[in-house]
Design an enzyme around this catalytic site. Structure first.
Site, short mmCIF file in Angstrom:
data_model
loop_
_atom_site.label_atom_id
_atom_site.label_comp_id
_atom_site.label_asym_id
_atom_site.label_seq_id
_atom_site.Cartn_x
_atom_site.Cartn_y
_atom_site.Cartn_z
CE1 TYR A 48 0.10 8.40 -6.75
CE2 TYR A 48 -1.74 8.40 -8.31
CZ TYR A 48 -1.22 8.09 -7.07
OH TYR A 48 -2.02 7.46 -6.14
CG ASN A 77 -1.54 1.34 1.50
OD1 ASN A 77 -2.45 1.78 0.78
ND2 ASN A 77 -1.05 2.05 2.52
#
Length: 257
Positions: A148, A86
């Site tokens: 990103y 994560n």
């Protein structure tokens, strides 16, 4: 009792996974950079749910941090049954406005760490004939939007490819692609959120519940909300040339670069 290892466990989606898995009776290995927050989280989850919560301080932007987590995942006497990759972050600014050091740091955390930790975990899982990995990406993976989005697109393709390669081994892999979630993510990146419409926000605990349900169903891709499923359906129908202009404008307004 099974054991789950969660990177980026002290906030946001990672913390929601920790809460849910502890409530379900899983022992935990909690990974983040802040030892104090990790210790407080481990104590709270142990006291509330009676599970064992191990603390592992590691910076996944550094080789020694990745190696420390990989070593824990490779421990055969105390195995990890579920890995939640994560950890992640966003940079603000357009391409060439962000320093190359920050761009490479993002790729280290989002791509290299995910690759190495998934490999470290699944070797033992395959030998045992069971286990699962959830790699957290983003709906930004499906639109042309800077480093990103590109790094998260890599996570999607890598996870689904590895899932096919490990099919039939007892090891499940799934990539989780949320939209905007109310976490510390934007604050840490210095991004304002006042202009993001309320309907676009997701609740981290509900997101995790939906993701775990998708994992149990054997899905390799989870977009855990009907609103974002619909948006991604529209994205597939939009010409790439038009989509690039739209996402460039909305990306600068709403999200990481």
């Amino acid at each position: 009792m099974t054991t789950a290892l969660i990177t980026g466990s002290t906030a946001g989606i990672g913390a929601a996974f920790a809460r849910r898995l502890a409530a379900d009776g899983h022992n935990l290995v909690l990974v983040a950079r802040d030892t104090k927050r990790l210790t407080e989280q481990a104590t709270e989850l142990h006291d509330r749910h009676g599970i064992e919560a191990e603390v592992l301080t590691a910076d996944l932007a550094a080789d020694d941090g990745i190696e420390a987590v990989a070593a824990r995942l490779g421990n055969r006497t105390n195995p990890v049954d579920l890995l939640i990759n994560n950890a992640g972050f966003g940079n603000t600014g357009r391409f060439l406005d962000v320093s190359m050091a920050d761009e490479l740091r993002m790729l280290k955390v989002h791509c290299e760490a995910v690759l190495r930790l998934t490999a470290a975990a699944t070797h033992g899982m395959r030998d045992r004939g069971r286990g699962a990995v959830v790699n957290v990406a983003s709906v930004a993976a499906f639109v042309p939007r800077g480093t990103y989005g590109a790094s998260k697109a890599w996570v999607v393709q890598f996870t689904q490819g590895a899932a096919r390669d490990l099919a039939g081994s007892g090891v499940r892999l799934m990539v989780l692609c949320p939209g905007f979630v109310r976490t510390e993510f934007h604050q840490r990146a210095g991004m304002g959120t006042d202009n993001i419409p309320n309907w676009m926000w997701l609740d981290a605990d509900k997101l995790v519940a939906a993701a775990l349900a998708d994992l149990a169903r054997g899905k390799t891709l989870s977009i855990p909300d009907p609103r974002y499923k619909a948006l991604m359906g529209l994205v597939k129908l939009t010409p790439r040339s038009l989509l690039g202009g739209i996402t460039s404008k909305t990306g600068r307004k709403y999200g990481p670069q």
